[in-house]
Write a protein that holds these residues in place. Structure first.
Motif, PDB file in Angstrom:
ATOM      1  N   LEU A  87       8.970   7.791   2.040  1.00  0.00           N
ATOM      2  CA  LEU A  87       8.170   8.362   1.201  1.00  0.00           C
ATOM      3  C   LEU A  87       8.372   7.775  -0.302  1.00  0.00           C
ATOM      4  N   ALA A  88       9.826   7.703  -0.672  1.00  0.00           N
ATOM      5  CA  ALA A  88       9.831   6.779  -2.145  1.00  0.00           C
ATOM      6  C   ALA A  88       9.107   5.715  -2.124  1.00  0.00           C
ATOM      7  N   ILE A  89       8.802   4.899  -1.061  1.00  0.00           N
ATOM      8  CA  ILE A  89       8.167   3.706  -1.216  1.00  0.00           C
ATOM      9  C   ILE A  89       6.548   3.959  -1.512  1.00  0.00           C
ATOM     10  N   ARG A  90       6.349   5.213  -0.735  1.00  0.00           N
ATOM     11  CA  ARG A  90       4.804   5.540  -0.972  1.00  0.00           C
ATOM     12  C   ARG A  90       4.841   6.004  -2.405  1.00  0.00           C
ATOM     13  N   GLU A  91       5.623   6.627  -3.205  1.00  0.00           N
ATOM     14  CA  GLU A  91       5.754   6.793  -4.470  1.00  0.00           C
ATOM     15  C   GLU A  91       5.683   5.820  -5.473  1.00  0.00           C
ATOM     16  N   PHE A  92       6.579   4.771  -5.096  1.00  0.00           N
ATOM     17  CA  PHE A  92       6.372   3.170  -5.935  1.00  0.00           C
ATOM     18  C   PHE A  92       5.288   2.794  -5.469  1.00  0.00           C
ATOM     19  N   LEU A  93       4.493   2.753  -4.458  1.00  0.00           N
ATOM     20  CA  LEU A  93       3.178   2.055  -4.432  1.00  0.00           C
ATOM     21  C   LEU A  93       2.172   3.023  -5.230  1.00  0.00           C
ATOM     22  N   GLU A  94       2.089   4.302  -5.364  1.00  0.00           N
ATOM     23  CA  GLU A  94       1.050   4.853  -6.009  1.00  0.00           C
ATOM     24  C   GLU A  94       1.484   4.501  -7.757  1.00  0.00           C
ATOM     25  N   SER A  95       2.465   4.393  -7.762  1.00  0.00           N
ATOM     26  CA  SER A  95       2.652   4.294  -9.258  1.00  0.00           C
ATOM     27  C   SER A  95       2.565   2.755  -9.547  1.00  0.00           C
ATOM     28  N   ASN A  96       2.320   1.798  -8.703  1.00  0.00           N
ATOM     29  CA  ASN A  96       1.832   0.601  -9.200  1.00  0.00           C
ATOM     30  C   ASN A  96       0.348   0.062  -8.530  1.00  0.00           C
ATOM     31  N   GLY A  97      -0.688   1.136  -8.279  1.00  0.00           N
ATOM     32  CA  GLY A  97      -2.000   0.954  -8.108  1.00  0.00           C
ATOM     33  C   GLY A  97      -2.284   0.875  -6.705  1.00  0.00           C
ATOM     34  N   LYS A  98      -1.259   1.209  -5.809  1.00  0.00           N
ATOM     35  CA  LYS A  98      -1.203   0.778  -4.347  1.00  0.00           C
ATOM     36  C   LYS A  98      -1.069   2.023  -3.574  1.00  0.00           C
ATOM     37  N   GLY A  99      -1.748   3.019  -4.004  1.00  0.00           N
ATOM     38  CA  GLY A  99      -1.570   4.536  -3.465  1.00  0.00           C
ATOM     39  C   GLY A  99      -2.548   4.434  -1.994  1.00  0.00           C
ATOM     40  N   HIS A 100      -3.497   3.782  -2.091  1.00  0.00           N
ATOM     41  CA  HIS A 100      -4.416   3.934  -0.995  1.00  0.00           C
ATOM     42  C   HIS A 100      -4.395   2.755  -0.109  1.00  0.00           C
ATOM     43  N   ALA A 101      -3.505   1.921  -0.232  1.00  0.00           N
ATOM     44  CA  ALA A 101      -3.147   0.708   0.524  1.00  0.00           C
ATOM     45  C   ALA A 101      -2.603   1.089   1.839  1.00  0.00           C
ATOM     46  N   SER A 102      -3.104   0.314   2.768  1.00  0.00           N
ATOM     47  CA  SER A 102      -2.316   0.517   4.210  1.00  0.00           C
ATOM     48  C   SER A 102      -0.897  -0.416   4.164  1.00  0.00           C
ATOM     49  N   ARG A 103      -0.083   0.345   4.999  1.00  0.00           N
ATOM     50  CA  ARG A 103       1.190  -0.033   5.138  1.00  0.00           C
ATOM     51  C   ARG A 103       1.519  -0.283   6.449  1.00  0.00           C
TER      52      ARG A 103
END
Length: 504
Positions: free
Chosen positions: A156-172
């Motif tokens: 979930l911390a990585i989810r937050e990191f991605l959201e803060s860097n414009g990748k909130g809707h990216a697949s992982r």
């Protein structure tokens, strides 16, 4: 089902967010984990389970039928996954026939309608995920034992990191793990693909010498700063390394350019000579470049590349004493033999006093070279996995690629690679070829002494016997290095130790 505190709560606004949570769980579960999915009909249990299984499979179209009637559906994936539906279970005693303990021994269980089996599920490894209807969406409430909860919080911390860097809707998607505490995810969205490096500092490990651990003696990187620093140095000097797109130094998360999958081996795993020649040319350019001094980072910190010093060289060669010799003899190496071995290495290291020194990438060989066909010159050689770089004899990295540990390089091809490298370096008036060749032999011997110990350790301690297939090749490389006249003292030690290097 678990005695845990402070559950994790996540609001799922729609079906897509339920799927997203399933995909994120796939990044954190490990063999031995049991996920109990609790919720009424239509709460999203099957949707989440299906998303998790497809994510582990790396196949978003994988057929995942409901186990309502079969009770169990099994999947042989990156690790085994069993999907269970206990709705039709009439008695808890029927669990014995299912063999949940066996499923968890090397895989993961997803259990819908786990209420019937609540008393039988392992308390120390069961993640309970409750899905309830909330407003127009769902609320996921997750209770988990401490280890599993820590992993969930990291995802979930990585989810937050991605959201803060414009990748909130990216697949992982899980990509790879190259160390116990460093894993990679493939991040995909409309802008393309990139890689996420998740680096959590490992435990310190046991102290073995002068108050230091093995990792500290050999200067192994423990967090992302060395990777960032060496990446900056390489790209500043015109070499091809992944661009760092975003970073969180404190949490050890990096978003990296995806520079591809094409390597230097053909489909059969044989070396592609053109690409190896380009790789040694890249090394020659690196060795002609000035060695890095203090490297400034964007946060104002300064990184100093550590030295490949005598202690590091000797502790690596000791793997031969600690693992290989006991393997072939059935007992520990005696102290006098150890002392004589280290005395030999003291003499060999002294012979490196006149060696050319510079940046050592440390693992410059086929797994860590990404071919860039669209580029030219040294840029065709993409370099990864350089966080353990040090300053030391430059010949070390040439030995790494010319005597590739995982690939058989024929003597003729080794000779061509050496000559190609030397032809380039001879253009530098300061290059001392004789001294370099002596250092090459010593560094090749040092590296291969280390490797013969590593292969046995991987088999004996880590349960990975397939690495032993590299042993004959490693000894062939070692024999080649020992032909240099300055290595006579090490040849003599092998003879005294009763190791026939020609039979290994």
């Amino acid at each position: 089902m678990n005695e845990t505190i402070s559950p994790i709560s996540i609001f799922l606004a729609d079906e897509a967010e339920t799927i997203r949570l399933g995909e994120e769980l796939a990044l954190t579960v490990k063999p031995g984990d049991c996920i109990a999915l609790v919720g009424d009909l239509g709460a999203g249990k099957s949707t989440l389970a299906r998303a998790l299984i497809r994510a582990v499979a790396g196949d978003q179209y994988l057929e995942v039928p409901s186990p309502t009637f079969t009770i169990v559906q099994s999947y042989d994936l990156r690790f085994p996954v069993a999907h269970l539906d206990l709705y039709r279970l009439s008695d808890v005693s029927e669990l014995d026939e299912l063999g949940i303990d066996e499923m968890l021994s090397d895989g993961v269980c997803l259990i819908e309608w786990p209420e019937m089996a609540a008393s039988e599920l392992p308390k120390d490894s069961t993640i309970t995920l409750r899905l309830t209807h909330r407003d127009e969406g769902r609320l996921a409430t997750i209770d988990a034992p401490p280890r599993q909860k820590e992993r969930l919080e990291r995802v979930l911390a990585i989810r937050e990191f991605l959201e803060s860097n414009g990748k909130g809707h990216a697949s992982r998607q899980y990509f790879s793990g190259d160390a116990a505490y460093r894993t990679y995810e493939l991040i995909s969205d409309a802008d393309g693909q990139c890689l996420l490096m998740d680096w959590q500092p490992p435990p310190r490990g046991p102290v073995i010498q002068d108050g230091k651990t093995y990792a500290e003696i050999v200067h192994l990187a423990r967090e992302v700063t060395p990777f960032i620093a060496i990446d900056r140095y390489l790209t500043d000097k015109g070499f091809s390394a992944p661009a760092i797109l975003a970073q969180d130094l404190e949490r050890g998360i990096l978003l990296l350019e995806d520079i591809g999958r094409d390597g230097v081996l053909d489909v059969d795993g044989a070396p592609i000579e053109e690409r190896y020649l380009a790789s040694v040319a890249c090394l020659a350019a690196l060795h002609d470049a000035p060695a890095p001094g203090d490297i400034s980072l964007s946060n104002g910190a300064i990184y100093q590349v550590p030295p490949f010093d005598a202690d590091a060289m000797k502790i690596e060669t000791s793997l031969l004493l600690d693992w290989y010799l006991p393997h072939i003899r059935g007992g520990k190496t005696n102290d006098s033999e150890k002392q004589s071995f280290f005395a030999v290495w003291d003499q060999l290291i002294e012979k490196l006093d006149d060696a050319e020194t510079g940046l050592l990438l440390r693992d410059f060989h086929s797994p860590n070279i990404i071919w860039q066909p669209e580029k030219t010159g040294i840029q065709r050689v993409g370099i990864i996995d350089f966080q353990d770089a040090m300053i030391g004899p430059t010949a070390y990295d040439l030995a790494s690629i010319v005597q590739d540990a995982r690939v058989t390089i024929s003597p003729d091809m080794q000779a061509r690679l050496m000559e190609h490298y030397l032809d380039i370096r001879r253009k530098n008036a300061d290059f001392d070829e004789k001294s370099f060749l002596k250092a090459f032999a010593i560094m090749a011997a040092q590296r291969n002494c280390k490797l013969v110990g590593i292969w046995v350790r991987l088999m004996t301690r880590d349960g990975k016997p397939h690495y032993m297939k590299h042993m004959p090749r490693t000894f062939s490389y070692l024999r080649s290095a020992l032909e240099h006249p300055d290595l006579a003292i090490l040849r003599n030690w092998f003879e005294r130790a009763g190791i026939d290097i020609h039979k290994e």
